[in-house]
Enzyme design. Sequence first.
Site, PDB file in Angstrom:
ATOM      1  N   LYS A  45       0.797  -1.239   0.000  1.00 40.09           N
ATOM      2  CA  LYS A  45       0.000   0.000   0.000  1.00 40.09           C
ATOM      3  C   LYS A  45       0.828   1.288   0.000  1.00 40.09           C
ATOM      4  CE  LYS A  45      -3.353  -1.029  -0.660  1.00 40.09           C
ATOM      5  NZ  LYS A  45      -3.613  -1.666  -2.004  1.00 40.09           N
ATOM      6  N   GLY A  47       2.461   2.383  -2.936  1.00 40.86           N
ATOM      7  CA  GLY A  47       2.638   2.918  -4.288  1.00 40.86           C
ATOM      8  C   GLY A  47       3.245   1.913  -5.259  1.00 40.86           C
ATOM      9  N   ILE A  49       1.742  -0.336  -7.408  1.00 42.14           N
ATOM     10  CA  ILE A  49       1.212  -0.426  -8.773  1.00 42.14           C
ATOM     11  C   ILE A  49       1.472   0.878  -9.539  1.00 42.14           C
ATOM     12  CG2 ILE A  49      -0.559  -2.060  -7.962  1.00 42.14           C
ATOM     13  CD1 ILE A  49      -2.681  -0.101  -8.995  1.00 42.14           C
ATOM     14  N   TRP A  50       1.593   1.946  -8.829  1.00 44.79           N
ATOM     15  CA  TRP A  50       1.949   3.223  -9.468  1.00 44.79           C
ATOM     16  C   TRP A  50       3.363   3.112 -10.071  1.00 44.79           C
ATOM     17  CZ3 TRP A  50       1.912   8.464  -6.310  1.00 44.79           C
ATOM     18  CH2 TRP A  50       1.941   9.524  -7.203  1.00 44.79           C
ATOM     19  N   HIS A 100       7.502  -7.322  -2.090  1.00 42.72           N
ATOM     20  CA  HIS A 100       7.329  -6.760  -0.748  1.00 42.72           C
ATOM     21  C   HIS A 100       8.340  -7.374   0.217  1.00 42.72           C
ATOM     22  CE1 HIS A 100       3.704  -4.803  -2.009  1.00 42.72           C
ATOM     23  NE2 HIS A 100       2.927  -5.844  -1.978  1.00 42.72           N
ATOM     24  N   SER A 130      -4.865   3.023   3.835  1.00 42.95           N
ATOM     25  CA  SER A 130      -5.050   2.333   2.563  1.00 42.95           C
ATOM     26  C   SER A 130      -5.183   0.826   2.792  1.00 42.95           C
ATOM     27  CB  SER A 130      -3.847   2.652   1.660  1.00 42.95           C
ATOM     28  OG  SER A 130      -3.956   2.003   0.429  1.00 42.95           O
ATOM     29  N   THR A 220      -0.741   9.439 -14.075  1.00 44.35           N
ATOM     30  CA  THR A 220      -1.546  10.183 -13.092  1.00 44.35           C
ATOM     31  C   THR A 220      -2.627   9.255 -12.538  1.00 44.35           C
ATOM     32  OG1 THR A 220      -3.086  10.931 -14.774  1.00 44.35           O
ATOM     33  CG2 THR A 220      -1.251  12.415 -14.256  1.00 44.35           C
ATOM     34  N   PHE A 221      -3.114   9.592 -11.369  1.00 46.05           N
ATOM     35  CA  PHE A 221      -4.140   8.780 -10.712  1.00 46.05           C
ATOM     36  C   PHE A 221      -5.358   8.611 -11.632  1.00 46.05           C
ATOM     37  CE2 PHE A 221      -7.764   8.297  -7.811  1.00 46.05           C
ATOM     38  CZ  PHE A 221      -7.342   7.221  -7.051  1.00 46.05           C
ATOM     39  N   MET A 224      -4.531   6.404 -14.693  1.00 41.23           N
ATOM     40  CA  MET A 224      -4.323   4.993 -14.328  1.00 41.23           C
ATOM     41  C   MET A 224      -5.634   4.313 -13.967  1.00 41.23           C
ATOM     42  SD  MET A 224      -0.774   4.615 -12.197  1.00 41.23           S
ATOM     43  CE  MET A 224      -1.222   3.005 -11.544  1.00 41.23           C
ATOM     44  N   LYS A 252      -8.121   6.438  -3.371  1.00 41.97           N
ATOM     45  CA  LYS A 252      -8.125   7.904  -3.266  1.00 41.97           C
ATOM     46  C   LYS A 252      -6.875   8.511  -3.856  1.00 41.97           C
ATOM     47  CE  LYS A 252     -11.418   9.149   0.127  1.00 41.97           C
ATOM     48  NZ  LYS A 252     -11.653   9.797   1.420  1.00 41.97           N
TER      49      LYS A 252
HETATM   50  P1  A3P Z   1      -5.050   4.709  -1.452  1.00 41.78           P
HETATM   51  O1  A3P Z   1      -5.702   3.456  -0.949  1.00 41.78           O
HETATM   52  O2  A3P Z   1      -4.655   5.629  -0.338  1.00 41.78           O
HETATM   53  O3  A3P Z   1      -5.848   5.398  -2.499  1.00 41.78           O
HETATM   54  P2  A3P Z   1       0.023  -0.386  -3.625  1.00 41.78           P
HETATM   55  O4  A3P Z   1       0.054  -0.367  -5.103  1.00 41.78           O
HETATM   56  O5  A3P Z   1       1.376  -0.441  -3.005  1.00 41.78           O
HETATM   57  O6  A3P Z   1      -0.914  -1.428  -3.096  1.00 41.78           O
HETATM   58  O7  A3P Z   1      -0.541   1.042  -3.143  1.00 41.78           O
HETATM   59  C1  A3P Z   1      -1.880   1.381  -3.394  1.00 41.78           C
HETATM   60  C2  A3P Z   1      -2.070   2.858  -3.094  1.00 41.78           C
HETATM   61  O8  A3P Z   1      -1.394   3.634  -4.112  1.00 41.78           O
HETATM   62  C3  A3P Z   1      -3.530   3.262  -3.126  1.00 41.78           C
HETATM   63  O9  A3P Z   1      -3.670   4.288  -2.139  1.00 41.78           O
HETATM   64  C4  A3P Z   1      -3.663   3.796  -4.547  1.00 41.78           C
HETATM   65  O10 A3P Z   1      -4.756   4.642  -4.757  1.00 41.78           O
HETATM   66  C5  A3P Z   1      -2.332   4.539  -4.681  1.00 41.78           C
HETATM   67  N1  A3P Z   1      -1.992   4.836  -6.077  1.00 41.78           N
HETATM   68  C6  A3P Z   1      -1.889   3.984  -7.108  1.00 41.78           C
HETATM   69  N2  A3P Z   1      -1.619   4.650  -8.247  1.00 41.78           N
HETATM   70  C7  A3P Z   1      -1.576   5.967  -7.929  1.00 41.78           C
HETATM   71  C8  A3P Z   1      -1.348   7.172  -8.679  1.00 41.78           C
HETATM   72  N3  A3P Z   1      -1.168   7.164  -9.996  1.00 41.78           N
HETATM   73  N4  A3P Z   1      -1.353   8.344  -8.000  1.00 41.78           N
HETATM   74  C9  A3P Z   1      -1.559   8.382  -6.668  1.00 41.78           C
HETATM   75  N5  A3P Z   1      -1.780   7.279  -5.912  1.00 41.78           N
HETATM   76  C10 A3P Z   1      -1.791   6.078  -6.534  1.00 41.78           C
END
Ligand code: A3P
Length: 292
Positions: A45, A47, A49-50, A100, A130, A220-221, A224, A252
């Site tokens: 949680k 970032g 997948i970002w 992880h 998250s 961008t969020f 994506m 979010k």
């Molecule tokens: P939130 O639950 O706070 O929205 P992971 O990929 O490590 O599981 O992390 C997931 C978190 O990264 C989620 O947070 C998700 O919304 C956020 N996230 C994924 N892509 C993003 C982006 N492009 N910009 C901002 N936050 C992003």
Amino acid sequence: MDTDTYLLNFKGFNFERTLVDKDLLENLEDFEIRDDDVFIITYPKSGTIWTQQILSLIYFEEHRKQTRMMETIDLAPFLEYNIRNMDFLRRPDPRLFSSHLPYYLVPNGLKNKKAKIIYIYRNPKDVMTSFFHFSNWVVVFEASKNMESFMQQFLDGKVVGSLWFDHIKGWYEHRHKFNILFVSYEEMKKDLRSVVQKFCKFLGKELSEDDLDTVVKQATFKNMKADSRANYDDIITNEIGKRNNYGQFLRKGTIGDWKNNFTVQQSERFDIIFQKKMKDIPLKFIWDINEE
Ligand code: A3P
């Protein structure tokens, strides 16, 4: 179900039981690392997948141009989680991986500074927030009655990824053994373009200004969330399983949502533990979107 039903503890670290590749775990130390491999390492949680999307956009022109419709989970698959039965060895170089794992469980090749690691960290109140919502949404994680009970689990390390403090401190304190770059989720949120440039510099990749713009735009969020290659909708629906249709992986995507989820007492309790545990770690944390 109790926590043990969801977690598999291997050498002191908690994995999600159903998806983890148990054969790989037994042989992790010897997993062959190549010089060109790149690892995204995160606590859940933070970032992941970002960063999978950003590195896929940097590395694969077809992904950037949207001519190859492969999902980021397949372009930067998890090392220890066998989500798509990817055959790691048959992938051409450069290979991107996500993980992880704690510092002490990773393949020996990484400890010998073969390959590069990008470690993404996030302020742990937002990580916990998250994680709480995610755990209540997907079937392979344990749902919690409320934030208070999840907070106890999180602070006891009885979650996938074990204790957040151990993960980040372990990686930071052993950073000299690795070829590693630390970047925060919040830096990415505040100035994604600069972070993409930082990634490129570390990875030895050169992108034109246009390509850089494309990477930033597609990562961008909002974009994506709408991109089936990057939003994990398919994986959650078909591979992982969800309890309801209210959640989303891209939930979010902000800094400071913990304020909507923590009570004042919970926040103060967390601060005391954070200050004690992190006093020797000089990494910068951002807790509020307006903070510089
Ligand atoms: P939130 O639950 O706070 O929205 P992971 O990929 O490590 O599981 O992390 C997931 C978190 O990264 C989620 O947070 C998700 O919304 C956020 N996230 C994924 N892509 C993003 C982006 N492009 N910009 C901002 N936050 C992003």
